[in-house]
Design a protein around this motif. Sequence first.
Motif, PDB file in Angstrom:
ATOM      1  N   GLY A  17       0.796  -1.220   0.000  1.00 55.46           N
ATOM      2  CA  GLY A  17       0.000   0.000   0.000  1.00 55.46           C
ATOM      3  C   GLY A  17       0.827   1.267   0.000  1.00 55.46           C
ATOM      4  O   GLY A  17       2.041   1.255   0.222  1.00 55.46           O
ATOM      5  N   TYR A  18       0.142   2.374  -0.250  1.00 52.57           N
ATOM      6  CA  TYR A  18       0.808   3.670  -0.411  1.00 52.57           C
ATOM      7  C   TYR A  18       1.535   4.102   0.852  1.00 52.57           C
ATOM      8  O   TYR A  18       2.680   4.551   0.806  1.00 52.57           O
ATOM      9  N   ALA A  19       0.870   3.998   2.022  1.00 54.00           N
ATOM     10  CA  ALA A  19       1.470   4.475   3.269  1.00 54.00           C
ATOM     11  C   ALA A  19       2.744   3.703   3.588  1.00 54.00           C
ATOM     12  O   ALA A  19       3.757   4.286   3.992  1.00 54.00           O
ATOM     13  N   PHE A  20       2.711   2.377   3.407  1.00 55.43           N
ATOM     14  CA  PHE A  20       3.893   1.571   3.689  1.00 55.43           C
ATOM     15  C   PHE A  20       5.002   1.912   2.701  1.00 55.43           C
ATOM     16  O   PHE A  20       6.171   2.053   3.095  1.00 55.43           O
ATOM     17  N   ALA A  21       4.664   2.061   1.418  1.00 58.89           N
ATOM     18  CA  ALA A  21       5.669   2.383   0.402  1.00 58.89           C
ATOM     19  C   ALA A  21       6.293   3.749   0.668  1.00 58.89           C
ATOM     20  O   ALA A  21       7.505   3.931   0.484  1.00 58.89           O
ATOM     21  N   ALA A  22       5.477   4.724   1.104  1.00 56.90           N
ATOM     22  CA  ALA A  22       6.004   6.053   1.418  1.00 56.90           C
ATOM     23  C   ALA A  22       6.974   5.981   2.593  1.00 56.90           C
ATOM     24  O   ALA A  22       8.030   6.625   2.587  1.00 56.90           O
ATOM     25  N   THR A  23       6.634   5.176   3.606  1.00 52.47           N
ATOM     26  CA  THR A  23       7.522   4.986   4.750  1.00 52.47           C
ATOM     27  C   THR A  23       8.842   4.365   4.307  1.00 52.47           C
ATOM     28  O   THR A  23       9.926   4.783   4.750  1.00 52.47           O
ATOM     29  N   ALA A  24       8.765   3.363   3.436  1.00 50.28           N
ATOM     30  CA  ALA A  24       9.973   2.701   2.935  1.00 50.28           C
ATOM     31  C   ALA A  24      10.848   3.673   2.150  1.00 50.28           C
ATOM     32  O   ALA A  24      12.081   3.655   2.261  1.00 50.28           O
TER      33      ALA A  24
END
Length: 329
Positions: A122-129
Motif C-alpha cells: 500500500g501507499y502508506a507503507f511504500a512512502a515509509t519505505a
Amino acid sequence: MSVTNHAQPAAGITDYIAIARPDHWIKHVLIIPGVAFALIMSQTGPIELATLAERLVICLFVAMALSSANYTINEWLDAPFDAMHPTKRARPAVQTAMSPTIVLAQYVVLTTVGIWAANRLGYAFAATATVFAVFGVIYNVRPIRAKDRAFVDVIVESLNNPLRFLFGWFAVVPSIAPPVSILLAYWFGGAFLMAAKRVSEHRAIVEAGGTANLAAYRPSFAVYTHSSLVTSCLVYAQGFAFMMAIFLLKYRIEYLVVVPMLIALFASYMRLALTPDSAAARPEELMRQPAMLIAAAVTMALFGILTFVDLPWLNSLTSSDLIRLGGIR
C-alpha cells in the motif's frame, strides 16, 4: 571512498555480504511494537491471519533489504574513518580492496527490491519505505552526510525507530495513522539509544588513542564531549517520558503501570553505556545481555496484559479536582 592499498586482499563475496550487516537485522525487533499497537488500537474488525502473515513477511523483507542497502553505503563510505576506530578498523571495507561498482550495484539492487516489495503493502507503507531509504542517503552521503554533524547525526539516525514502528503499523492497518505521541516517544527513545552509543564510542576512542583521534574518526566527535553526550541522553530520556505520558493518559491509563519498567530499562542501558567495552556501542550484541532482554520481554508482556485488564482506581490521576483533607479546620 574506501581505504585501499596494494597490500590489501581483494574482497570476496562474504565481505560484500558482511558490509550489508545481516547481523544487525535484530534491530528490526522494533517493528514488533508497531504491529502490536496496530492490532490493539485500530479496531478494524476480524483479521485474516493468512493475509496478515503474508504482509508481515513482506514487511520484514523490506526492512531487511533497505537497512542492508543503507549499511552497504555506510560501511563503504565510512572506511577511511573506521580505520581510526579501535574496533571498527577490522571491518571488511577497511581490511579489503572492494570494487566501487559491486558496492554500488549491491546498494541499488537492495534498494530497488525493497521499494518494489514495499509497494505491495500500500501507499502508506511504500512512502515509509521511501523515506527510510532517503534518510539513509542523507545520513551517509555528502554533501549533507548528517552523521558528521554533532547532534544532527543522532536526530537523523534515530528517525529509523519511528519508521520501523510505522513499518509494523502499516503492515497491519494500511489506511489508519498511529498517534503522533507514540511516534515521537519512539523517536526520543531511539535518540537516547544513539546518544548512549556515542557515549560509549567517545570513551573508547579517547582511551585507545587520545582526543586527537576523535576528529579523525568522525567530525562530529570533535564537537562532542562526554558531558554534552550524557546531558543529551538525559534530554532524550525526558522527551521519551513526556511523550509516553501523553500517549498513556490519552489512550489507556492502565499502561502507567509499565512506566517503572521503562525507567528501569533506560537506567540499565545508560549504566551499560558508561561501562568500559560496552555493548551499547554495538547494539547488535545486546542479545548477549539476558537481564535486559528479560526486562524488555516483561515490559512488553505487561503492555499486553494491561490492554485487557482495567484498573479503575487509576482514573483519579486524570481528575482536576483537588484532594480534600477531612478533619482539618
